[in-house]
Structures are given as structure tokens and as C-alpha cells.
Design a protein around this motif. Structure first.
Motif, PDB file in Angstrom:
ATOM      1  N   VAL A 106       0.847  -1.191   0.000  1.00  0.00           N
ATOM      2  CA  VAL A 106       0.000   0.000   0.000  1.00  0.00           C
ATOM      3  C   VAL A 106       0.882   1.241   0.000  1.00  0.00           C
ATOM      4  O   VAL A 106       1.879   1.317   0.728  1.00  0.00           O
ATOM      5  N   GLY A 107       0.497   2.217  -0.810  1.00  0.00           N
ATOM      6  CA  GLY A 107       1.123   3.533  -0.792  1.00  0.00           C
ATOM      7  C   GLY A 107       0.069   4.588  -0.546  1.00  0.00           C
ATOM      8  O   GLY A 107      -0.946   4.625  -1.240  1.00  0.00           O
ATOM      9  N   LEU A 108       0.292   5.449   0.461  1.00  0.00           N
ATOM     10  CA  LEU A 108      -0.633   6.529   0.805  1.00  0.00           C
ATOM     11  C   LEU A 108       0.012   7.878   0.522  1.00  0.00           C
ATOM     12  O   LEU A 108       1.194   8.078   0.824  1.00  0.00           O
ATOM     13  N   ARG A 109      -0.783   8.808  -0.017  1.00  0.00           N
ATOM     14  CA  ARG A 109      -0.322  10.189  -0.122  1.00  0.00           C
ATOM     15  C   ARG A 109      -1.055  11.021   0.919  1.00  0.00           C
ATOM     16  O   ARG A 109      -2.285  11.061   0.934  1.00  0.00           O
ATOM     17  N   LEU A 110      -0.301  11.687   1.774  1.00  0.00           N
ATOM     18  CA  LEU A 110      -0.854  12.568   2.788  1.00  0.00           C
ATOM     19  C   LEU A 110      -0.458  14.011   2.489  1.00  0.00           C
ATOM     20  O   LEU A 110       0.409  14.267   1.651  1.00  0.00           O
ATOM     21  N   VAL A 161     -10.679   2.879   2.891  1.00  0.00           N
ATOM     22  CA  VAL A 161     -11.733   3.712   2.319  1.00  0.00           C
ATOM     23  C   VAL A 161     -12.470   4.478   3.418  1.00  0.00           C
ATOM     24  O   VAL A 161     -12.788   5.667   3.264  1.00  0.00           O
ATOM     25  N   ARG A 162     -12.725   3.838   4.546  1.00  0.00           N
ATOM     26  CA  ARG A 162     -13.515   4.451   5.614  1.00  0.00           C
ATOM     27  C   ARG A 162     -12.713   5.414   6.488  1.00  0.00           C
ATOM     28  O   ARG A 162     -13.264   6.409   6.981  1.00  0.00           O
ATOM     29  N   ALA A 163     -11.432   5.130   6.719  1.00  0.00           N
ATOM     30  CA  ALA A 163     -10.697   5.883   7.737  1.00  0.00           C
ATOM     31  C   ALA A 163      -9.621   6.820   7.196  1.00  0.00           C
ATOM     32  O   ALA A 163      -9.128   7.669   7.939  1.00  0.00           O
ATOM     33  N   TYR A 164      -9.249   6.691   5.932  1.00  0.00           N
ATOM     34  CA  TYR A 164      -8.201   7.548   5.390  1.00  0.00           C
ATOM     35  C   TYR A 164      -8.607   9.019   5.414  1.00  0.00           C
ATOM     36  O   TYR A 164      -9.745   9.373   5.107  1.00  0.00           O
ATOM     37  N   ASP A 165      -7.662   9.875   5.776  1.00  0.00           N
ATOM     38  CA  ASP A 165      -7.838  11.322   5.711  1.00  0.00           C
ATOM     39  C   ASP A 165      -6.498  11.926   5.315  1.00  0.00           C
ATOM     40  O   ASP A 165      -5.469  11.639   5.942  1.00  0.00           O
ATOM     41  N   ALA A 166      -6.493  12.761   4.285  1.00  0.00           N
ATOM     42  CA  ALA A 166      -5.236  13.328   3.794  1.00  0.00           C
ATOM     43  C   ALA A 166      -4.516  14.136   4.866  1.00  0.00           C
ATOM     44  O   ALA A 166      -3.288  14.255   4.840  1.00  0.00           O
ATOM     45  N   GLY A 167      -5.260  14.683   5.822  1.00  0.00           N
ATOM     46  CA  GLY A 167      -4.661  15.511   6.861  1.00  0.00           C
ATOM     47  C   GLY A 167      -4.159  14.738   8.059  1.00  0.00           C
ATOM     48  O   GLY A 167      -3.628  15.354   9.007  1.00  0.00           O
ATOM     49  N   MET A 168      -4.289  13.429   8.055  1.00  0.00           N
ATOM     50  CA  MET A 168      -3.852  12.644   9.210  1.00  0.00           C
ATOM     51  C   MET A 168      -2.330  12.705   9.367  1.00  0.00           C
ATOM     52  O   MET A 168      -1.598  12.988   8.413  1.00  0.00           O
TER      53      MET A 168
END
Length: 244
Positions: free
Chosen positions: A5-9, A161-168
Motif C-alpha cells: 500500500v502507498g498513501l499520499r498525505l 476507504v472508511r478511515a483515510y484522511d489526507a490531513g492525518m
């Protein structure tokens, strides 16, 4: 199988991958699936791989060898001017490997398939990620699609999908990924510990100490047990179905 998994914040990028490979239900082994290249103060590029192991290992080896080849004037991942151009280079290299490795025929070619998550930042641009497909084409991460998954994606996607937030924060993002990976590991034996974790903070052009999360990691086990307890509590708090 694999799970990456790769996340962009807003603060940067987060990468996590498992390390399990298998050649049958009773033949499991461990291999690294996350690789990083950097030029201090100028660029950081991270790659995570899924698919045929021979294909992905050849891809990483070719990218490394070409980056070290002084006499070869062809562009490499260490001197391409943008992450978009790096994605084009990785896509073209992956396509080249699959086409030269596989005999003719769609069925044979499909055995050599692989997918890649590519992320990083080059000075003058913003941090970004790409999903690179076996055909060599790719898509870039967006606000509407702020994370990429490869491998065994279905079990770990609902929590993202439910918990991701870019500002986290990075700490919250790691907690989110641990829940996603725990759900996947419990549902599919072909995904397993240890996990590789990497954080990239925007405009630093360096990787904070990469971490390997082992099976006996106390934090991961606390998350696993706590998430299971929380799910049972939430389930029990829901109203039961009523028969007429």
C-alpha cells in the motif's frame, strides 16, 4: 501473493509492504518488495512490487544497473527530470522485461506479469505516486484516489476507504496501515509478516529510518488485538434482526 500500500498525505508519502512469497500452499518464503533510490537534497524514489518474482527482481536489478552505468548516456531513475518521466522509464523497463522473458502467446506472457507502486519526489516537483501496470502504462495518484494497493487488495481496502484522511499524521497513517495489513494477513495465508514501512516527509529529500515490523512487534500485536475487540464491541452494539 503480495500486499503493498502507498498513501499520499498532506505531509508526504507512506509505504508499507509484506515480505511473503509462495510457490504453493506449503512452500512459503520471504523476500523484500520495497526498494529505494535517492540523491541527497535532490530526489527520493521508492518502488514496491507485486507479481512474478523473477520479473520483479529483474526490474529492480535493471534499474539499479542502469543507474550505475557511467558510460551509458541513457536517462535513468537518478537523472530523469520529473516523477512522471521516472514512471515512463519504469513502465517501459517492465514492459521490456515481460516481452523478452515470455514466449509468444498471451497465456505464456501472463505468467510473467507484475505491477508496481512508484512514489517519491524530485526537486522542483511535489511528492506523488504512480501505479505501473505490466503493459507499461500507468496512472497517477489523485485526491479522488489517494492511495494505491497491489497484490491481495480486497481484505485491507474497506478500512482504508472508511478511515483515510489526507490531513492525518504519519502516526495515524501507520496505525491505519497496520489495521489494513492485519485484516489481510488474517484472511489470506499468502500475505505475511514481517512488514516493511517507510515514511517520506515532503521536501526533505531523505528517508526517515525505514522500519521492519516483525511478527512479535508489540505495537502491531496491540493494534491487531485492539481492532478485533473493537469490531466485536461494535457488532454487539448493533440492533439484532427481528423476525415477524
Amino acid at each position: 501473493m503480495t500486499y503493498c500500500v502507498g498513501l499520499r498525505l498532506d505531509k508526504g508519502l507512506v509505504f508499507m509492504s509484506d515480505t511473503r512469497t509462495n510457490a504453493g500452499v506449503d512452500n512459503f518464503s520471504m523476500t523484500k518488495k520495497m526498494f529505494t533510490w535517492s540523491v541527497p537534497g535532490e530526489r527520493v524514489i521508492t518502488l514496491m512490487t507485486s507479481g512474478n518474482l523473477a520479473t520483479t527482481q529483474t526490474l529492480v536489478s535493471m534499474l539499479e544497473e542502469r543507474a550505475k552505468a557511467i558510460a551509458d548516456r541513457s536517462p535513468t531513475i537518478l537523472d530523469e527530470p520529473s516523477m512522471f518521466q521516472v514512471a515512463r522509464l519504469v513502465g517501459a523497463t517492465l514492459k521490456e522485461i515481460i516481452e523478452t522473458s515470455a514466449p509468444s502467446g498471451q497465456e505464456a506472457g501472463s505468467k510473467f506479469r507484475a505491477s508496481v507502486i512508484l512514489g517519491g519526489q524530485i526537486k522542483g516537483g511535489s511528492p506523488t505516486m504512480f501505479m505501473v501496470y505490466p503493459e507499461g502504462n500507468f496512472v497517477e495518484i489523485t485526491d479522488e484516489t489517494p492511495f494505491f494497493q497491489i497484490g491481495e487488495t480486497k481484505y485491507g481496502k474497506p478500512i482504508l476507504v472508511r478511515a483515510y484522511d489526507a490531513g492525518m499524521s504519519f502516526e495515524e497513517a501507520v496505525k491505519l496501515l497496520c489495521v489494513s495489513f492485519d485484516s489481510t494477513i488474517k484472511a489470506n495465508l499468502s500475505v505475511g509478516m514481517p512488514l516493511d514501512l517507510q515514511i517520506y516527509k515532503t521536501d526533505t529529500f531523505e528517508i526517515a529510518d525505514p522500519k521492519r515490523i516483525e511478527a512479535d512487534d508489540s505495537y502491531f500485536n496491540d493494534i491487531s488485538n485492539g481492532w478485533g475487540d473493537a469490531l466485536r464491541l461494535a457488532f454487539n452494539s448493533l440492533p439484532s434482526y427481528r423476525f415477524d
